[in-house]
Design a protein around this motif. Structure first.
Motif, PDB file in Angstrom:
ATOM      1  N   MET A   1       0.864  -1.192   0.000  1.00 11.44           N
ATOM      2  CA  MET A   1       0.000   0.000   0.000  1.00 11.44           C
ATOM      3  C   MET A   1       0.888   1.224   0.000  1.00 11.44           C
ATOM      4  SD  MET A   1      -3.127   0.868  -0.113  1.00 11.44           S
ATOM      5  CE  MET A   1      -3.927  -0.629   0.428  1.00 11.44           C
ATOM      6  N   CYS A   2       0.604   2.148  -0.887  1.00  7.66           N
ATOM      7  CA  CYS A   2       1.541   3.244  -1.093  1.00  7.66           C
ATOM      8  C   CYS A   2       0.821   4.450  -1.676  1.00  7.66           C
ATOM      9  CB  CYS A   2       2.652   2.803  -2.048  1.00  7.66           C
ATOM     10  SG  CYS A   2       3.389   1.221  -1.624  1.00  7.66           S
ATOM     11  N   GLY A   3       1.611   5.435  -2.042  1.00  6.68           N
ATOM     12  CA  GLY A   3       1.113   6.586  -2.774  1.00  6.68           C
ATOM     13  C   GLY A   3       2.168   7.026  -3.764  1.00  6.68           C
ATOM     14  N   TYR A   4       1.730   7.588  -4.887  1.00  2.00           N
ATOM     15  CA  TYR A   4       2.713   8.024  -5.868  1.00  2.00           C
ATOM     16  C   TYR A   4       2.219   9.237  -6.639  1.00  2.00           C
ATOM     17  CZ  TYR A   4      -0.109   5.235  -9.208  1.00  2.00           C
ATOM     18  OH  TYR A   4      -1.111   4.707  -9.974  1.00  2.00           O
TER      19      TYR A   4
ATOM     20  N   GLU B   1       6.087  14.072  -1.109  1.00  2.00           N
ATOM     21  CA  GLU B   1       6.117  14.327   0.329  1.00  2.00           C
ATOM     22  C   GLU B   1       4.743  14.758   0.836  1.00  2.00           C
ATOM     23  OE1 GLU B   1       7.751  14.147   3.998  1.00  2.00           O
ATOM     24  OE2 GLU B   1       8.611  13.475   2.081  1.00  2.00           O
ATOM     25  N   ARG B   2       3.941  15.375  -0.030  1.00  2.00           N
ATOM     26  CA  ARG B   2       2.594  15.799   0.354  1.00  2.00           C
ATOM     27  C   ARG B   2       1.712  14.601   0.713  1.00  2.00           C
ATOM     28  NH1 ARG B   2       2.059  21.362   1.165  1.00  2.00           N
ATOM     29  NH2 ARG B   2       3.170  22.496  -0.497  1.00  2.00           N
ATOM     30  N   ILE B   3       2.021  13.447   0.145  1.00  2.00           N
ATOM     31  CA  ILE B   3       1.212  12.265   0.416  1.00  2.00           C
ATOM     32  C   ILE B   3       2.034  11.203   1.147  1.00  2.00           C
ATOM     33  CG2 ILE B   3      -0.362  12.672  -1.512  1.00  2.00           C
ATOM     34  CD1 ILE B   3       1.190  10.557  -3.101  1.00  2.00           C
ATOM     35  N   SER B   4       2.984  11.633   1.944  1.00  2.00           N
ATOM     36  CA  SER B   4       3.868  10.695   2.645  1.00  2.00           C
ATOM     37  C   SER B   4       3.120   9.821   3.638  1.00  2.00           C
ATOM     38  CB  SER B   4       4.993  11.458   3.353  1.00  2.00           C
ATOM     39  OG  SER B   4       4.461  12.378   4.294  1.00  2.00           O
ATOM     40  N   HIS B   5       1.922  10.268   4.079  1.00  2.00           N
ATOM     41  CA  HIS B   5       1.125   9.441   4.989  1.00  2.00           C
ATOM     42  C   HIS B   5       0.709   8.131   4.331  1.00  2.00           C
ATOM     43  CE1 HIS B   5      -1.410  12.272   2.742  1.00  2.00           C
ATOM     44  NE2 HIS B   5      -2.269  11.267   2.638  1.00  2.00           N
TER      45      HIS B   5
ATOM     46  N   MET C   1      -5.594   5.639   4.850  1.00  2.00           N
ATOM     47  CA  MET C   1      -4.251   6.045   4.434  1.00  2.00           C
ATOM     48  C   MET C   1      -3.761   7.273   5.183  1.00  2.00           C
ATOM     49  SD  MET C   1      -3.504   3.599   2.606  1.00  2.00           S
ATOM     50  CE  MET C   1      -1.839   4.156   2.323  1.00  2.00           C
ATOM     51  N   ALA C   2      -4.674   8.108   5.669  1.00  2.00           N
ATOM     52  CA  ALA C   2      -4.261   9.222   6.520  1.00  2.00           C
ATOM     53  C   ALA C   2      -3.625   8.699   7.798  1.00  2.00           C
ATOM     54  CB  ALA C   2      -5.461  10.107   6.853  1.00  2.00           C
ATOM     55  N   ALA C   3      -4.028   7.489   8.202  1.00  2.00           N
ATOM     56  CA  ALA C   3      -3.449   6.857   9.387  1.00  2.00           C
ATOM     57  C   ALA C   3      -2.352   5.860   9.021  1.00  2.00           C
ATOM     58  CB  ALA C   3      -4.552   6.138  10.173  1.00  2.00           C
ATOM     59  N   SER C   4      -1.975   5.790   7.736  1.00  2.00           N
ATOM     60  CA  SER C   4      -0.982   4.827   7.241  1.00  2.00           C
ATOM     61  C   SER C   4      -1.405   3.393   7.540  1.00  2.00           C
ATOM     62  CB  SER C   4       0.404   5.110   7.838  1.00  2.00           C
ATOM     63  OG  SER C   4       0.835   6.410   7.542  1.00  2.00           O
ATOM     64  N   LEU C   5      -2.677   3.120   7.303  1.00  2.00           N
ATOM     65  CA  LEU C   5      -3.255   1.796   7.526  1.00  2.00           C
ATOM     66  C   LEU C   5      -3.791   1.261   6.209  1.00  2.00           C
ATOM     67  CD1 LEU C   5      -4.371  -0.310   9.749  1.00  2.00           C
ATOM     68  CD2 LEU C   5      -6.535   0.935   9.461  1.00  2.00           C
ATOM     69  N   GLU C   6      -3.506  -0.009   5.914  1.00  2.00           N
ATOM     70  CA  GLU C   6      -4.073  -0.639   4.725  1.00  2.00           C
ATOM     71  C   GLU C   6      -5.362  -1.359   5.100  1.00  2.00           C
ATOM     72  OE1 GLU C   6      -1.632  -2.720   1.808  1.00  2.00           O
ATOM     73  OE2 GLU C   6      -2.790  -4.526   2.224  1.00  2.00           O
ATOM     74  N   VAL C   7      -6.434  -1.131   4.318  1.00  2.00           N
ATOM     75  CA  VAL C   7      -7.710  -1.803   4.544  1.00  2.00           C
ATOM     76  C   VAL C   7      -8.024  -2.695   3.342  1.00  2.00           C
ATOM     77  CG1 VAL C   7     -10.191  -1.507   4.870  1.00  2.00           C
ATOM     78  CG2 VAL C   7      -8.593   0.014   6.039  1.00  2.00           C
ATOM     79  N   ARG C   8      -8.334  -3.960   3.632  1.00  2.00           N
ATOM     80  CA  ARG C   8      -8.631  -4.944   2.600  1.00  2.00           C
ATOM     81  C   ARG C   8     -10.093  -5.377   2.687  1.00  2.00           C
ATOM     82  NH1 ARG C   8      -3.228  -8.808   3.440  1.00  2.00           N
ATOM     83  NH2 ARG C   8      -1.688  -7.226   2.820  1.00  2.00           N
TER      84      ARG C   8
END
Length: 646
Positions: free
Chosen positions: A1-4, A28-32, A522-529
Motif C-alpha cells: 500500500m503506497c502513494g505516488y 512528500e505531500r502524500i507521505s502518509h 491512508m491518513a493513518a498509514s493503515l491498509e484496509v482490505r
C-alpha cells in the motif's frame, strides 16, 4: 500500500533536476500513504518521472522498492494496492518463463506478468485493489489503471503538453498542475449526493480514472489521451444475469461460503500485523469469523462505541468477538472527538466529501493503526448481497408509480407553488418549524420522475426540494438521476432490485464508501482490505435469482445471513441494520453548533457567489429549532469548511 505522483511531458518543459525536485516535493505531500520509504525516478531523456512513498506490507526489503523496473528493461511501474493472488500468478510464470525473482513482493510479480503476457491479459488475472502507472519505454506510452471496484484512487490532468497524475489531489500542485475553477456540474452533483462521482472532481481541470479503466498517454502523435475499459461492471453483471446460476439455492450457499473463505485467506497474507473492523453487523462479523477460523492466534478486532444507543453497536460487536475469541478493542466516540477531528477532514479528503460516517471511520483507522498495519473490512456486502432497506421500499413505490395514474404536468405545476410562504403562515402557531411544504414539494417532484434512476435518488439524495446554489435553473433542481449508470435494456433484464444493487456497485460503492475508507485509512498509514470486492464473487452474486438475496417476505441479505449463521449464532447478529451512522442531528445542536454557526454565517465572497447562503442559514435555523435538517446541512457545512480552508 503506497502513494505516488508522476509527470510525463511531450516537450521538455522541466529539466531533469527540476522534475526530480518537483517529484520529491509532491510525493512528500502524500507521505502518509507511505511513511516507510521514499524514492524518485526520472527517465534519462527527461520525458517521464515518478515519485513514490511506500507503506511496507509484503517483502519489507529493498527488493520491493518502487518505482520498479522490469527485468527486460521495457517497463517501469509504480503501483498502489495489493495483488492478493500474486503467488498463484508466480506459479504460472515459473512454469513458462525463466524469471529470477529478487524478492517476494506482489509488485515484482505484477511487473513480471505484464512483461510476459501484456497489461490487459494480466489485469484479467488479478484479484486485488490497485492503481497502476506503467511506463512502456518501447511504445513510448504511459498507462494509468484503476481496479475494478474503485478501491484505490488515481487523479490526472493534461495541461500544456504534460500529463500530471497522483494518488491524491494534494500531490498535483507541486508538480506544476493547476486545479482550475470549481466544476459547476460536479458541485450540483455533490450537493445532491454528498460526494463527486468519477470521472469528475470538484475542479474543472482534474479527472479521476474510472474503476476498470485504462487511460493511455502517448508521447507520439497529436491525440495524446485515449481510454479503454478492461472491466465494465454493468456489462459483466448483464453477462452473469444472462448466463444465470445452474445450481440449487443450497449449492449457492456452499459456493458463497467456499469462495469467501478463499478470499479472506488471501487477504490475511501480510508481513506485518493484521486485524479486522468489527461492527457486529452481518458483513464485518462474517469476515471476522472467517479470518479467525483460519488463524492460529486471536485476531485483533476493533469497533467504535457511541454514547447514543440509537447508533451504538458496540455491545453486539463485543458479543460476537467473545463468541469468536478475538482480541477485541473498542473506542468510545463523543461530540468532543468529532469536534477535534473536524479540522482535519479537508486535509484527509481534499475534495468536499460529506458522508458523516467519515468521522468514526477516521477514528477507527487511527485506533487500529496503533496495533496493526492491515485491517480487513466488510465493505461491499450490501451492494452484492442486497443489504440496503431502501431497495424494498423503492421496489414497492416504483411499482405503484408505474401503475398509478399520476398527472405529471399537474404535479409539476403544484410543486412550483410557493410552499415556503404557505409553510411560514402555517408555522406561526407551532414552536417547531413547519416542514409540511417541502415534504409535499418533494413528493410531487418524486411523482414526476420518469426513470428508475431519478426515482431512486429521492430515497438517498439530499436538497431534494431545491439546491442551495446560485444560478441553478428549475430544470437543474429537478434533474435527478444524473449519475444513473444503467440503460433501459439493462434495467429490464435486471429488474428493479438488481438494478439498484448494480447501480450502487457502480457509483455509491467506489465514489462514497471506497473514498471514505481509503482516505481515512491512508491518513493513518493503515491498509484496509475488502474480501467482498472480488470479480468472481460479484459474478456469482449477479447470476443468482434476486429473490434469493432479498425479497418482500424474508427481507434483506438472506444468503449472506445464512452463511454467517454457520459461524455465529443467529441470536447474536439477527437484528435491524443500523449502518455506520453518527448522531450528527444532535451534535449540530450540541458541541458542533458553534463550528456550524460560524460556517453558515460566512461572508467569504467566493462562497457567496456560489451558494445561496440565505437558504442554508434558513435550514440551519430550522434545525436548531427542532426540524431534522442534518442530511442537507452536512454537505453544506463540509463544503463551507473545505472552501474556507482552501
Amino acid at each position: 500500500m503506497c502513494g505516488y505522483v508522476g509527470v510525463i511531458q511531450k516537450k521538455i518543459h522541466q529539466s531533469y533536476d527540476e522534475l526530480s525536485n518537483r517529484l520529491r516535493a509532491s510525493a512528500e505531500r502524500i507521505s502518509h500513504r507511505g511513511p516507510d520509504d521514499a524514492h524518485e525516478w526520472v527517465s534519462k531523456d527527461g520525458h517521464i518521472g515518478f515519485g513514490f512513498r511506500r507503506l511496507s506490507i509484503r517483502d519489507l526489503s529493498e527488493a520491493g522498492r518502487q518505482p520498479m523496473h522490469s527485468h527486460c528493461a521495457r517497463f517501469t511501474m509504480v503501483f498502489n494496492g495489493e495483488i492478493y493472488n500474486h503467488l498463484d500468478i508466480r506459479k504460472k510464470l515459473d512454469g513458462i518463463s525463466s524469471q529470477r525473482w529478487q524478492g517476494h513482493s506482489d509488485s515484482e510479480t505484477l511487473l513480471a506478468a505484464i512483461s510476459c503476457w501484456g497489461l490487459e491479459k494480466t489485469l484479467t488475472l488479478l484479484d486485488g485493489m490497485f492503481a497502476i502507472a506503467l511506463w512502456d519505454r518501447s511504445e513510448q506510452k504511459l498507462f494509468l489503471v484503476r481496479d475494478r471496484f474503485g478501491e484505490k484512487p488515481l487523479y490526472y490532468t493534461q495541461q500544456n503538453d504534460m500529463l500530471y497524475f497522483a494518488s491524491e489531489l494534494k500531490g498535483l500542485p507541486d508538480l506544476g498542475a493547476s486545479f482550475g475553477d470549481i466544476d459547476q456540474e460536479a458541485l450540483q452533483t455533490y450537493f445532491r449526493l454528498r460526494y463527486v462521482p468519477a470521472p469528475r472532481t470538484i475542479y474543472e481541470n482534474i479527472k479521476k480514472v474510472l474503476p476498470g479503466e485504462i487511460v493511455i498517454y502517448s508521447l507520439a502523435g497529436n491525440h495524446n489521451l485515449s481510454y479503454r475499459k478492461y472491466w465494465d461492471t454493468a456489462f459483466e453483471a448483464q453477462k452473469s444475469v444472462d448466463t444465470g446460476y445452474a445450481g440449487s439455492r443450497e449449492e449457492a450457499l456452499n459456493d458463497i461460503d467456499s469462495l469467501l473463505n478463499q478470499l479472506v485467506e488471501r487477504r490475511l497474507a501480510s508481513d506485518t500485523p493484521i486485524g479486522t473492523f468489527l461492527s457486529g453487523g452481518i458483513d464485518s462479523s462474517l469476515v471476522t469469523a472467517l479470518a479467525q477460523n483460519q488463524s492460529d492466534n486471536a485476531i485483533k478486532t476493533y469497533t467504535i462505541r457511541f454514547e447514543d444507543e440509537r447508533y451504538n453497536e458496540a455491545d453486539e460487536a463485543l458479543k460476537v468477538a467473545k463468541h469468536l475469541g478475538t482480541d477485541h478493542t473498542e473506542m468510545s466516540v463523543t461530540e468532543s472527538d468529532a469536534l477535534k477531528l473536524i479540522g482535519n477532514i479537508r486535509e484527509v479528503y481534499d475534495e468536499p466529501f460529506a458522508d458523516p460516517s467519515q468521522i468514526p471511520t477516521m477514528l477507527l483507522c487511527q485506533l487500529a493503526r496503533q496495533h496493526v498495519t492491515v485491517a480487513i473490512s466488510g465493505d461491499g456486502g450490501d451492494e452484492f448481497f442486497g443489504g440496503y432497506s431502501r431497495y424494498l421500499q423503492i421496489e414497492n413505490d416504483w411499482y405503484s408509480r408505474k401503475h398509478g395514474t399520476q398527472n405529471e404536468n399537474l404535479a409539476r405545476s403544484l410543486a412550483g407553488l410557493p410552499w415556503h410562504v404557505i409553510d411560514k403562515g402555517a408555522g406561526i402557531f407551532r414552536k417547531k418549524p413547519n416542514r409540511f411544504g417541502p415534504k409535499v414539494k418533494k413528493s410531487l417532484i418524486k411523482s414526476c420522475a420518469n426513470s428508475l434512476g431519478a426515482f431512486s435518488e429521492h430515497y438517498s439524495g439530499f436538497w431534494r426540494d431545491g439546491l442551495p446554489l446560485k444560478g441553478v435553473s428549475l430544470d437543474d433542481n429537478w434533474q435527478f438521476g444524473r449519475t444513473w449508470p444503467l440503460d433501459e435494456g439493462q434495467m429490464d433484464s435486471f429488474g428493479v432490485l438488481k438494478s439498484l444493487m448494480v447501480s450502487d456497485g457502480l457509483i455509491y460503492l467506489p465514489d462514497d464508501l471506497m473514498v471514505k475508507v481509503d482516505r481515512a485509512s491512508m491518513a493513518a498509514s493503515l491498509e484496509v482490505r475488502t474480501p467482498f470486492l472480488n470479480q468472481d464473487l460479484a459474478k456469482l452474486c449477479w447470476s443468482l435469482p434476486t429473490g434469493w438475496h432479498i425479497n418482500q417476505r424474508d427481507g434483506l441479505k438472506q444468503l449472506l445471513r445464512e452463511t454467517l449463521y454457520k459461524y455465529v449464532p443467529q441470536k447474536l447478529v439477527d437484528r435491524p441494520k443500523k449502518g455506520f451512522d453518527v448522531p450528527i442531528r444532535d451534535w449540530l445542536r450540541g458541541e458542533l453548533k458553534p463550528w456550524g454557526a460560524e460556517l453558515v454565517n460566512s461572508t467569504n465572497a467566493e462562497v457567496c457567489e456560489l451558494l445561496d447562503m440565505e437558504m442554508i442559514r434558513q435550514s440551519w435555523q430550522e434545525h436548531q429549532k427542532g426540524a431534522s435538517r442534518e442530511g442537507d446541512l452536512w454537505p453544506a457545512l463540509m463544503f463551507l469548511s473545505w472552501k474556507n480552508e482552501e
